[in-house]
Write a protein that holds these residues in place. Structure first.
Motif, short mmCIF file in Angstrom:
data_model
loop_
_atom_site.label_atom_id
_atom_site.label_comp_id
_atom_site.label_asym_id
_atom_site.label_seq_id
_atom_site.Cartn_x
_atom_site.Cartn_y
_atom_site.Cartn_z
N PHE A 130 0.82 -1.22 0.00
CA PHE A 130 0.00 0.00 0.00
C PHE A 130 0.85 1.27 0.00
CE2 PHE A 130 -2.19 -3.37 2.40
CZ PHE A 130 -3.26 -3.57 1.55
N ALA A 131 2.13 1.12 -0.30
CA ALA A 131 3.04 2.28 -0.30
C ALA A 131 2.52 3.38 -1.21
CB ALA A 131 4.43 1.85 -0.75
N ASP A 132 2.74 4.63 -0.76
CA ASP A 132 2.35 5.83 -1.51
C ASP A 132 0.83 6.02 -1.57
OD1 ASP A 132 5.04 6.45 -2.07
OD2 ASP A 132 5.02 5.04 -3.74
N THR A 133 0.10 5.33 -0.69
CA THR A 133 -1.34 5.55 -0.58
C THR A 133 -1.67 5.84 0.87
OG1 THR A 133 -2.07 3.29 -0.02
CG2 THR A 133 -1.60 3.75 -2.35
N VAL A 134 -2.91 6.26 1.10
CA VAL A 134 -3.34 6.57 2.46
C VAL A 134 -3.27 5.34 3.36
CG1 VAL A 134 -5.79 6.10 2.07
CG2 VAL A 134 -5.12 7.80 3.78
N GLY A 135 -3.21 4.16 2.77
CA GLY A 135 -3.19 2.93 3.55
C GLY A 135 -1.81 2.37 3.79
N ASP A 136 -0.75 3.17 3.53
CA ASP A 136 0.59 2.62 3.76
C ASP A 136 0.74 2.23 5.22
OD1 ASP A 136 2.07 4.65 5.39
OD2 ASP A 136 1.72 5.94 3.68
N ILE A 137 1.64 1.30 5.49
CA ILE A 137 1.72 0.69 6.81
C ILE A 137 2.01 1.70 7.91
CG2 ILE A 137 4.16 0.04 6.55
CD1 ILE A 137 1.39 -1.95 8.41
N GLN A 138 2.93 2.65 7.67
CA GLN A 138 3.23 3.63 8.71
C GLN A 138 2.03 4.51 9.00
OE1 GLN A 138 7.08 5.72 9.39
NE2 GLN A 138 5.99 7.53 8.64
N SER A 139 1.39 5.05 7.97
CA SER A 139 0.23 5.92 8.18
C SER A 139 -0.88 5.17 8.90
CB SER A 139 -0.28 6.45 6.84
OG SER A 139 0.68 7.27 6.21
N SER A 140 -1.11 3.93 8.51
CA SER A 140 -2.18 3.15 9.12
C SER A 140 -1.92 2.91 10.60
CB SER A 140 -2.33 1.81 8.39
OG SER A 140 -2.71 2.01 7.04
N LEU A 141 -0.70 2.52 10.94
CA LEU A 141 -0.38 2.24 12.33
C LEU A 141 -0.36 3.50 13.19
CD1 LEU A 141 2.40 -0.49 11.97
CD2 LEU A 141 0.01 -0.79 12.61
N LEU A 142 0.14 4.59 12.64
CA LEU A 142 0.15 5.85 13.39
C LEU A 142 -1.27 6.33 13.65
CD1 LEU A 142 3.11 7.78 11.70
CD2 LEU A 142 3.09 6.70 13.96
N ARG A 143 -2.15 6.16 12.67
CA ARG A 143 -3.53 6.60 12.87
C ARG A 143 -4.22 5.75 13.93
NH1 ARG A 143 -3.31 7.48 7.02
NH2 ARG A 143 -3.50 9.73 6.66
N VAL A 144 -3.96 4.47 13.92
CA VAL A 144 -4.61 3.59 14.89
C VAL A 144 -4.01 3.75 16.29
CG1 VAL A 144 -4.97 1.18 15.54
CG2 VAL A 144 -5.31 1.88 13.18
N ALA A 145 -2.68 3.75 16.38
CA ALA A 145 -2.02 3.75 17.69
C ALA A 145 -1.85 5.14 18.28
CB ALA A 145 -0.65 3.07 17.57
N VAL A 146 -1.27 6.05 17.52
CA VAL A 146 -0.90 7.35 18.06
C VAL A 146 -2.07 8.32 18.06
CG1 VAL A 146 0.65 9.32 17.82
CG2 VAL A 146 1.50 7.01 17.40
N MET A 147 -2.79 8.38 16.95
CA MET A 147 -3.87 9.36 16.86
C MET A 147 -5.00 9.04 17.83
SD MET A 147 -3.95 10.41 12.82
CE MET A 147 -5.18 11.69 13.10
N SER A 148 -5.16 7.77 18.19
CA SER A 148 -6.20 7.45 19.19
C SER A 148 -5.85 8.05 20.54
CB SER A 148 -6.36 5.93 19.31
OG SER A 148 -5.17 5.32 19.76
N VAL A 149 -4.55 8.05 20.90
CA VAL A 149 -4.12 8.70 22.15
C VAL A 149 -4.33 10.21 22.05
CG1 VAL A 149 -2.15 9.17 23.66
CG2 VAL A 149 -2.43 6.90 22.65
N LEU A 150 -3.94 10.79 20.93
CA LEU A 150 -4.05 12.24 20.77
C LEU A 150 -5.50 12.71 20.76
CD1 LEU A 150 -1.29 12.73 18.07
CD2 LEU A 150 -1.17 13.41 20.47
N GLU A 151 -6.36 11.97 20.11
CA GLU A 151 -7.78 12.37 20.07
C GLU A 151 -8.37 12.36 21.47
OE1 GLU A 151 -9.33 9.53 17.35
OE2 GLU A 151 -8.62 10.58 15.55
N THR A 152 -7.98 11.37 22.28
CA THR A 152 -8.48 11.30 23.65
C THR A 152 -7.89 12.44 24.49
OG1 THR A 152 -8.59 8.90 23.43
CG2 THR A 152 -8.75 9.79 25.64
#
Length: 301
Positions: A130-152
């Motif tokens: 999924f490289a170079d798309t919104v679903g690339d592995i880094q973006s996906s993991l950061l959205r799930v792991a890090v952004m969930s902490v930040l949103e809270t």
């Protein structure tokens, strides 16, 4: 303003507190490298490590960095508050909260943890379908792991938010402990990528989980609620000892360093006014153990 290229997964504000004349001794845990002198900005980072890919395929290098700086800034102020009050024996709630949130953020953005999750779904950063798309592995993991902490974090004081949306597991567990302040006469503490170093298993821990005393020594395989305690090195002379007891528990500087090193998955660092020939021999068993644990885990993201 130039976009940041070195994205630090360990805050520079923390590393700076351990530097002497602008430098630290740096020892890698995940790579076979020699001990070296380094500036705080040169360690604990990944180039573009917090970059997100947008829907249109463009890269966002700044949004996550700016959002995380909110937690880091309040945590830095809390450390200053603890440093300034030499009579403080127990950290008050208002100072503990931002540090607990930083511990949650550090756990979520751990490159070792993100690498482990990536390995579980059989995707690497170098071979990402999924490289170079919104679903690339880094973006996906950061959205799930890090952004969930930040949103809270950003809605934690919002009276209109639902309580379940304001709840963060790591923060909740840490704030349920007693936070004893440890002050040492000499500059003797190390720092690592493990901001909050979990250790051991509580004797009274209930619940169903596989007890692994050896793994627990290295902050592994034990739920946070079942841990014996957590240590946090804040400066070379200042640390926190978190535990479930009702009375003060003293942690020697050597014990804090042991937990800091055993829980390290990327590196350890210490002030350059500490002589490596004096400190490393006493730390070597912990370093060897940490390196062995790290070698058995998947590659960091």
């Amino acid at each position: 303003m130039p976009k940041p290229k070195k994205h630090h997964f360990v805050p520079q504000m923390l590393l700076n507190r351990f530097a002497f004349d602008g430098y630290l001794w740096h020892l890698s845990i995940e790579r076979e490298e020699q001990l070296r002198r380094a500036r705080p900005r040169e360690i604990g980072h990944v180039k573009g490590g917090h970059t997100l890919t947008r829907l249109d395929g463009t890269r966002d290098h700044e949004s996550l960095e700016q959002a995380m700086s909110s937690i880091e800034g309040e945590a830095s102020a809390a450390i200053r508050g603890i440093e300034a009050d030499s009579a403080m024996a127990v950290v008050p709630r208002e100072l503990a909260e931002p540090l607990a949130w930083l511990a949650s953020l550090q756990s979520a953005r751990s490159r070792a943890l993100l690498g482990y999750i990536a390995s579980e779904v059989h995707i690497s950063k170098d071979a990402d379908p999924f490289a170079d798309t919104v679903g690339d592995i880094q973006s996906s993991l950061l959205r799930v792991a890090v952004m969930s902490v930040l949103e809270t974090w950003f809605i934690r004081n919002d009276e209109l938010a639902r309580p379940k949306d304001q709840w963060d597991f790591v923060t909740h567990q840490l704030l349920g402990m007693r936070w004893d302040v440890m002050r040492y006469p000499d500059r003797s503490l190390a720092v690592s990528d493990a901001f909050a170093a979990q250790f051991g298993i509580r004797e009274d821990a209930q619940g169903v989980f596989d007890r692994d005393p050896l793994g627990a020594m290295y902050g592994m395989n034990t739920p946070l609620w079942a841990a014996k305690g957590v240590t946090v090195a804040l400066t070379p002379r200042l640390a926190l000892n978190l535990h479930h007891g009702e009375t003060r528990r003293v942690a020697a500087a050597a014990a804090v360093n042991m937990h800091t090193i055993r829980s390290a998955r990327s590196f350890i660092a210490f002030p350059t006014d500490m002589d490596p020939d004096d400190v490393l021999p006493g730390w070597m068993d912990w370093i060897i153990g940490a390196k062995a644990i790290r070698a058995a885990l998947p590659k960091s993201l």
